[in-house]
Write an enzyme that holds these catalytic residues in place. Sequence first.
Site, mmCIF file in Angstrom:
data_model
loop_
_atom_site.group_PDB
_atom_site.id
_atom_site.type_symbol
_atom_site.label_atom_id
_atom_site.label_comp_id
_atom_site.label_asym_id
_atom_site.label_seq_id
_atom_site.Cartn_x
_atom_site.Cartn_y
_atom_site.Cartn_z
ATOM 1 N N SER A 1 0.825 -1.209 0.000
ATOM 2 C CA SER A 1 0.000 0.000 0.000
ATOM 3 C C SER A 1 0.861 1.262 0.000
ATOM 4 O O SER A 1 1.749 1.415 -0.827
ATOM 5 C CB SER A 1 -0.960 -0.044 1.196
ATOM 6 O OG SER A 1 -1.917 0.986 1.135
ATOM 7 N N ASP B 1 -9.056 -2.897 -5.951
ATOM 8 C CA ASP B 1 -8.985 -3.907 -4.891
ATOM 9 C C ASP B 1 -9.825 -3.529 -3.674
ATOM 10 O O ASP B 1 -9.633 -4.054 -2.588
ATOM 11 C CB ASP B 1 -7.531 -4.146 -4.472
ATOM 12 C CG ASP B 1 -6.856 -2.916 -3.861
ATOM 13 O OD1 ASP B 1 -7.547 -1.917 -3.582
ATOM 14 O OD2 ASP B 1 -5.622 -2.942 -3.657
ATOM 15 N N HIS C 1 -7.672 -5.260 -0.659
ATOM 16 C CA HIS C 1 -6.442 -4.489 -0.486
ATOM 17 C C HIS C 1 -5.621 -4.935 0.726
ATOM 18 O O HIS C 1 -4.396 -5.068 0.639
ATOM 19 C CB HIS C 1 -6.789 -3.009 -0.360
ATOM 20 C CG HIS C 1 -5.608 -2.108 -0.223
ATOM 21 N ND1 HIS C 1 -4.732 -1.855 -1.252
ATOM 22 C CD2 HIS C 1 -5.142 -1.393 0.847
ATOM 23 C CE1 HIS C 1 -3.786 -1.034 -0.849
ATOM 24 N NE2 HIS C 1 -4.005 -0.734 0.419
#
Length: 627
Positions: A285, A531, A582
């Site tokens: 991320s 996602d 995610h």
Amino acid sequence: MPTFNTLRRRVLGDSSSEPSRAPSPNPAFRDKNGEPITLIPASKLQKLSKYKSKRRQWLLFGLGGLFGIIIAAFFAQQHDVINLEGLMDMNLDSLLDAIPAGIVNDAKDITRHERETVNYDSFTVGLHLQSQGVKARHPVIMIPGVISTGLESWGTEEVSRQYFRKRLWGSWSMMRALVLDKASWKRHIMLDKLTGLDPPGIKLRAAQGFDAADFFITGYWIWSKILENLATLGYDPSNAFTAAYDWRLSCEKLEIRDHYFTRLKAHIETGVKTSGEKVVLISHSMGSQVLFYFLHWVEAEGHGDGGPSWVDTFVDSWINISGSMLGALKGYPAVLSGEMKDTAQLNAFAVYGLEKFLAKHERVEIFRAMPGASSMLPIGGNAVWGNKTFAPDDTNNQTVSYGTFINFKESNSTQSPANLTVDESHAYLMENSDTWYRDQVQGTYSYGVAHSKAEVERNAKDPRKWMNPLETRLPLAPHLKIYCFYGVGKPTERSYWYREDRDPMSKLNVTIDTSIIHGEIDRGVIMGEGDGTVPLMSNGYMCAKGWRISRYNPAGVTVKVFEMPHEPDRFSPRGGPNTGDHVDILGRASLNDLILRVAGGKGNHIEENYVSNIREYSEKVKIYEER
């Protein structure tokens, strides 16, 4: 006196509810006879997940409804900050007796099945690869994302003593402080608006070690599945390290206050010296943006002073998991109006309860007082995200283009102008922000595009550009390998409809128009591909196309893409072994398999895997090879 923990134990038992994580077969991996490798028999997983859907729904409805009734009744007369201290006087034995026996039995049954599944597949991915002769080779350093890093208080002033060594982000202490002492929690979690550093008397620091990122709160795993499987190959604290950081800070302030990049460089060099092997860097991320900044910092004169050959000397591979390389669009409404789809789509009662804790204007203030969060604003402008009539990721069945990022049904004032593209939305945000926030963003970040090699080379000396892969290049490291692993197929915020906020009690100018429900517009939010958190264009463009443009990758670094479709297990609260979410993807079996292969020196056998239309979309982006 019975507590909520007592109730939880009596109803659910003592185990945490974690999802199954059995590996999914990957046709790219075959044994010596050429046969495809299937890590876990599907029949075993199916057997473990045969829960009764309707009974589960009744369980969740019953327990959730009961808790909601308790909260609503207890706080019906509250008009300010919710205070939960009164719950400590409630007799939870009587509440348990009031729950129907069938619901209690269902809860125990579901928990038993979850426990069996977790016990069955823990460490399975690593054990399978271990049986194939894969073992620890490269030292591994992990750079987590926002939700992955706990923040704990080290302040000793009177206001902070009650929180000493307690996590005010990433633990139940955070929830307790937010509910019982919101003003104090806000003072601790927000940085100084002018300096971007600690406020006077406050000292929050990122928790360190594996404990900093394995769980967010008890029972909610983040990196723990990856750590389990790495351990089966022979990894431990001597050859694996978590480089946690205070994600609230800008990268510049991370080095000024915490010497973060200096320490990261030292850990990498130590890993190489002690093992004789280059390191593998694993980022997730926002951690991918932080790592990209580091790759510039470590080379730069007057900063890391490593010189242009440092990365090629010390880094074997970069595993980029769900990297928000071009930002996360949901970060924009967070700093504009304190909203995201997560809040905009809640029903009226839920929004009422949420805003009893943090109203929208409070969320705006908090997000803006965390300069690191603004790195997630969209990068690339209209060239990547589209104009008023077109966007590269528009599809044939759409009625509204993604190109207009912020839309207004009524455009009749400066607060609700005409529909705005990403470039125009950024200007609108700056115009409608406090001076301290505007100065902070403009002095720290750049969100544009460098269209020439000369621009890219100039930007190598400008730290404001180092987080932007469209304004800077990859390191001059021809032996470096980059692996982009991310999920696809989960609806993700792509654009929004806004209106003026006419609530006389509101301190904001605009709010998401939740009255608009039409076609692909769901309560003012238009969903696209991604996602669930980061859009496909951000996860995939640089990997599929951007880093194949010579000015962004002059050394010809190898970049491989492996997309993973979101195929959640309907019975698992975290999506199960094939999720593409995610965060939950960190527990995905096939992702763990890929990570371990790279760490074990077998990454060269990984073949690219495309599931989405990212290559088609990338060709429509208005960024081209220089002629």
